[in-house]
Design a protein around this motif. Structure first.
Motif, PDB file in Angstrom:
ATOM      1  N   GLY A   9       0.794  -1.219   0.000  1.00 38.02           N
ATOM      2  CA  GLY A   9       0.000   0.000   0.000  1.00 38.02           C
ATOM      3  C   GLY A   9       0.828   1.271   0.000  1.00 38.02           C
ATOM      4  N   ILE A  10       2.152   1.137   0.180  1.00 40.65           N
ATOM      5  CA  ILE A  10       3.056   2.297   0.142  1.00 40.65           C
ATOM      6  C   ILE A  10       3.557   2.481  -1.290  1.00 40.65           C
ATOM      7  N   ARG A  11       3.451   3.679  -1.817  1.00 38.74           N
ATOM      8  CA  ARG A  11       3.936   3.972  -3.179  1.00 38.74           C
ATOM      9  C   ARG A  11       5.176   4.855  -3.090  1.00 38.74           C
ATOM     10  N   ILE A  12       6.246   4.409  -3.747  1.00 37.27           N
ATOM     11  CA  ILE A  12       7.523   5.122  -3.723  1.00 37.27           C
ATOM     12  C   ILE A  12       7.983   5.372  -5.152  1.00 37.27           C
ATOM     13  N   ILE A  13       8.281   6.620  -5.453  1.00 37.84           N
ATOM     14  CA  ILE A  13       8.821   6.987  -6.762  1.00 37.84           C
ATOM     15  C   ILE A  13      10.337   7.018  -6.636  1.00 37.84           C
ATOM     16  N   ALA A  14      11.027   6.287  -7.505  1.00 35.12           N
ATOM     17  CA  ALA A  14      12.482   6.167  -7.405  1.00 35.12           C
ATOM     18  C   ALA A  14      13.158   6.776  -8.626  1.00 35.12           C
ATOM     19  N   VAL A  15      13.890   7.861  -8.403  1.00 38.02           N
ATOM     20  CA  VAL A  15      14.706   8.485  -9.451  1.00 38.02           C
ATOM     21  C   VAL A  15      16.126   7.993  -9.204  1.00 38.02           C
ATOM     22  N   GLU A  16      16.497   6.911  -9.839  1.00 32.41           N
ATOM     23  CA  GLU A  16      17.693   6.184  -9.411  1.00 32.41           C
ATOM     24  C   GLU A  16      18.357   5.485 -10.588  1.00 32.41           C
ATOM     25  N   GLN A  17      19.597   5.118 -10.365  1.00 28.81           N
ATOM     26  CA  GLN A  17      20.278   4.250 -11.315  1.00 28.81           C
ATOM     27  C   GLN A  17      21.496   3.604 -10.669  1.00 28.81           C
ATOM     28  N   TYR A  18      21.966   2.587 -11.312  1.00 26.97           N
ATOM     29  CA  TYR A  18      23.165   1.824 -10.990  1.00 26.97           C
ATOM     30  C   TYR A  18      23.044   1.034  -9.693  1.00 26.97           C
ATOM     31  N   VAL A  97       9.429   9.958  -2.440  1.00 24.51           N
ATOM     32  CA  VAL A  97      10.256  10.086  -3.645  1.00 24.51           C
ATOM     33  C   VAL A  97      11.691   9.873  -3.196  1.00 24.51           C
ATOM     34  N   THR A  98      12.377   8.948  -3.825  1.00 22.29           N
ATOM     35  CA  THR A  98      13.755   8.677  -3.432  1.00 22.29           C
ATOM     36  C   THR A  98      14.669   8.816  -4.642  1.00 22.29           C
ATOM     37  N   ASN A  99      15.907   9.247  -4.415  1.00 23.33           N
ATOM     38  CA  ASN A  99      16.859   9.391  -5.513  1.00 23.33           C
ATOM     39  C   ASN A  99      18.264   9.088  -5.038  1.00 23.33           C
ATOM     40  N   ASN A 100      19.150   8.788  -5.993  1.00 24.65           N
ATOM     41  CA  ASN A 100      20.576   8.663  -5.672  1.00 24.65           C
ATOM     42  C   ASN A 100      21.402   9.499  -6.647  1.00 24.65           C
ATOM     43  N   LEU A 101      20.980  10.739  -6.788  1.00 23.01           N
ATOM     44  CA  LEU A 101      21.637  11.675  -7.677  1.00 23.01           C
ATOM     45  C   LEU A 101      22.794  12.391  -6.966  1.00 23.01           C
ATOM     46  N   ARG A 102      23.598  13.095  -7.747  1.00 23.74           N
ATOM     47  CA  ARG A 102      24.639  13.944  -7.181  1.00 23.74           C
ATOM     48  C   ARG A 102      23.989  14.950  -6.237  1.00 23.74           C
ATOM     49  N   GLY A 103      24.693  15.369  -5.203  1.00 25.52           N
ATOM     50  CA  GLY A 103      24.092  16.159  -4.149  1.00 25.52           C
ATOM     51  C   GLY A 103      23.460  17.472  -4.568  1.00 25.52           C
ATOM     52  N   ASP A 104      23.926  18.052  -5.688  1.00 28.48           N
ATOM     53  CA  ASP A 104      23.362  19.326  -6.124  1.00 28.48           C
ATOM     54  C   ASP A 104      22.172  19.169  -7.061  1.00 28.48           C
ATOM     55  N   GLY A 126      13.718  11.094  -0.042  1.00 27.33           N
ATOM     56  CA  GLY A 126      14.974  10.476   0.352  1.00 27.33           C
ATOM     57  C   GLY A 126      16.071  10.801  -0.643  1.00 27.33           C
ATOM     58  N   HIS A 127      17.233  11.226  -0.140  1.00 30.48           N
ATOM     59  CA  HIS A 127      18.341  11.641  -0.989  1.00 30.48           C
ATOM     60  C   HIS A 127      19.590  10.826  -0.633  1.00 30.48           C
ATOM     61  N   LEU A 128      20.066  10.029  -1.564  1.00 32.92           N
ATOM     62  CA  LEU A 128      21.297   9.268  -1.383  1.00 32.92           C
ATOM     63  C   LEU A 128      22.318   9.845  -2.359  1.00 32.92           C
ATOM     64  N   SER A 129      23.358  10.463  -1.832  1.00 29.00           N
ATOM     65  CA  SER A 129      24.367  11.094  -2.683  1.00 29.00           C
ATOM     66  C   SER A 129      25.756  10.657  -2.250  1.00 29.00           C
TER      67      SER A 129
END
Length: 397
Positions: A9-18, A97-104, A126-129
Motif C-alpha cells: 500500500g506504500i507507493r515510492i517513486i524512485a529516481v535512481e540508477q546503478y 520520492v527517493t533518488n541517488n543523484l549527485r548532491g546538487d 529520500g536523498h542518497l548522494s
C-alpha cells in the motif's frame, strides 16, 4: 504472502540508477512497497541496463536484475515541462520520492520536500548522494571505492606491509542503500503519524566513515590506531583469524574463555594448554606464537575434518572462493538462492532477500522492461491513449 507484506500500500517513486539507490529501494519493493522506477527515455533508462558482460535480450542485464526486482518502470523525462507535470501527478498519489543523484541535483530537479510539499504535504523525499547536499562537496561525483579510500577502510584491509585493499564487492554502496531505506521507512512512519513529510539524507561518505565504528571511537578517545594484522585477524581478540590446515585455511574464532576452553578440549594439545595462553590478555600478547602452535595442530588434518569436529561447538568457517560459496548446499537448504523467471531466461537465479517475514523468504519478481508500466500508470493518472501518444511523440515519456 504478498497480501501480508509490511509495506503493501506504500507507493515510492524512485529516481535512481546503478547500484546504491536501486539496492536500497529494492528492499522496500521486496517488503511490499510499490516502487515506481523513473527511467529517462532519452538516455536508455538506468545505465545498469547496459552494464555487462552478461545481458538478457535488449537493454537488460544480469547486473540490472540484481538491483531491481519487484519494481515497476515508467519512462519519464523530468526536465521536460510535460514530463514534470506527469511527475507531479504521481507525487500526489505517492508516499515517498527517493533518488541517488549527485548532491546538487535534487534541488535543481525540484525533487526536495520544499519543492513538493505544496503538492503532497506528507511526501517523504529520500536523498542518497556521494557526499551529501549541504557542504562544499555537494556537486562532486563519487563512488564506493573512493569512500573506502578516504574514510580509512582500505587502510585496514589486507595484509600488513602490502598495499591497502578494497573490499571484494561494493559494500559501501550496499550499506548506504540499506541505511537509506531504513531512514526513508522511519520518515514514512513519522509522516503517517504527523501528516508532515520531510527530507532524509544519506551519503556514501558518511556511511563509509560510520563503518569505522569502534576503531574510530578508540582513536577519538584514546588516540589508538588500529592497524592491519596478519591472517585477517581481529585487532584485539585472539584467537580470531585464519589458520592453516593440512590442505587450506579455516577461520577460527574462539573469542571468549568459554570457547577457548572448548577448543582446548577438542584439540587436546599440551603446548596450547600452557599457562602463557590461559587468559585473553595472554593470548593477545603471544598472538604470533599461538598462531604457530594452532597451525601445527590443525595442520595434522584437512579442513573438512576440522569443520566436522568443530561445527556447532566453536565459531568457525571454511574460506570459500565464489564457486564454492555459490555451490554450498547450505544456501539452497535455507532458500537464499531463488529462481526468478525472466523472459530471456526462465531459470534465472538470484540471491534472495535476507529478511524473512513470518518465517517466509520474500519473493522476487524479475525486473520489467524499461517503461513497461508507463501506459498503466498514466492511465491511472487520467491520461487517455491519445494524450499518452502525444507525450511519447514529444519525448516526455
Amino acid at each position: 504472502m504478498t497480501n501480508s507484506l509490511p509495506l503493501k500500500g506504500i507507493r515510492i517513486i524512485a529516481v535512481e540508477q546503478y547500484g546504491a539507490g536501486p539496492y536500497g529501494s529494492m528492499y522496500l519493493a521486496d517488503m511490499g512497497a510499490e516502487v515506481i522506477k523513473i527511467e529517462n527515455p532519452k538516455i536508455g533508462g538506468d545505465v545498469s541496463r547496459q552494464t555487462g558482460p552478461f545481458f538478457l535480450g535488449e537493454n537488460d542485464s544480469y547486473f540490472f536484475q540484481t538491483f531491481n526486482l519487484n519494481k515497476k518502470s515508467i519512462t519519464l523525462n523530468l526536465k521536460s515541462e510535460e514530463g514534470r507535470a506527469v511527475f507531479e501527478k504521481l507525487v500526489k498519489t505517492a508516499d515517498a520520492v527517493t533518488n541517488n543523484l549527485r548532491g546538487d541535483q535534487p534541488e535543481k530537479l525540484g525533487i526536495t520536500y520544499e519543492a513538493l510539499k505544496h503538492i503532497n504535504p506528507k511526501i517523504v523525499c529520500g536523498h542518497l548522494s556521494a557526499y551529501g547536499r549541504d557542504n562544499d562537496r555537494a556537486s562532486w561525483p563519487g563512488y564506493d571505492y573512493l569512500m573506502q579510500a578516504e574514510a580509512g577502510l582500505m587502510s585496514l584491509t589486507g595484509e600488513p606491509g602490502q598495499a591497502p585493499a578494497r573490499f571484494g564487492v561494493s559494500m559501501v554502496d550496499f550499506m548506504t542503500g540499506a541505511v537509506a531505506s531504513l531512514g526513508l521507512t522511519a520518515a514514512l512512519l513519522g509522516a503517517h503519524r504527523s501528516g508532515v513529510g520531510s527530507d532524509v539524507d544519506v551519503s556514501l561518505f558518511d556511511v563509509a566513515l560510520h563503518q569505522l565504528s569502534y576503531p574510530a571511537t578508540w582513536y577519538l578517545n584514546q588516540g589508538h590506531v588500529v592497524e592491519r594484522v596478519a591472517r585477517s585477524a581481529h585487532p584485539a581478540t585472539v584467537p580470531c583469524q585464519l589458520y592453516k590446515t593440512q590442505d587450506s585455511f579455516v577461520f577460527l574464532m574462539a573469542m571468549t574463555d568459554k570457547f577457548w576452553q572448548v577448543l582446548m578440549d577438542i584439540l587436546d594439545d599440551e603446548v596450547l594448554k600452557a599457562q602463557r595462553f590461559a587468559k585473553v590478555a595472554d593470548r593477545r600478547e603471544n598472538r604470533d606464537l599461538l598462531t604457530q602452535e594452532i597451525d601445527r595442530v590443525l595442520g595434522k588434518h584437512p579442513t573438512a575434518y576440522w569443520l566436522e569436529v568443530l561445527k556447532g561447538k566453536i565459531p568457525c568457517a571454511p574460506v570459500y572462493d565464489l564457486p564454492q560459496a555459490m555451490n554450498n548446499p547450505y544456501i539452497r537448504d535455507t532458500g537464499m538462492v531463488q529462481k526468478v523467471p525472466h523472459p530471456h531466461n526462465a531459470d534465472m537465479e538470484i540471491l534472495a532477500n535476507p529478511i524473512k517475514v513470518n518465517g517466509q523468504r520474500l519473493v522476487g519478481k524479475a525486473s520489467v522492461t524499461m517503461g513497461e508500466n508507463t501506459q498503466e500508470l498514466l492511465s491511472e493518472l487520467g491520461y487517455d491513449e491519445q494524450a499518452i501518444a502525444g507525450l511519447k511523440q514529444r519525448q516526455a515519456i
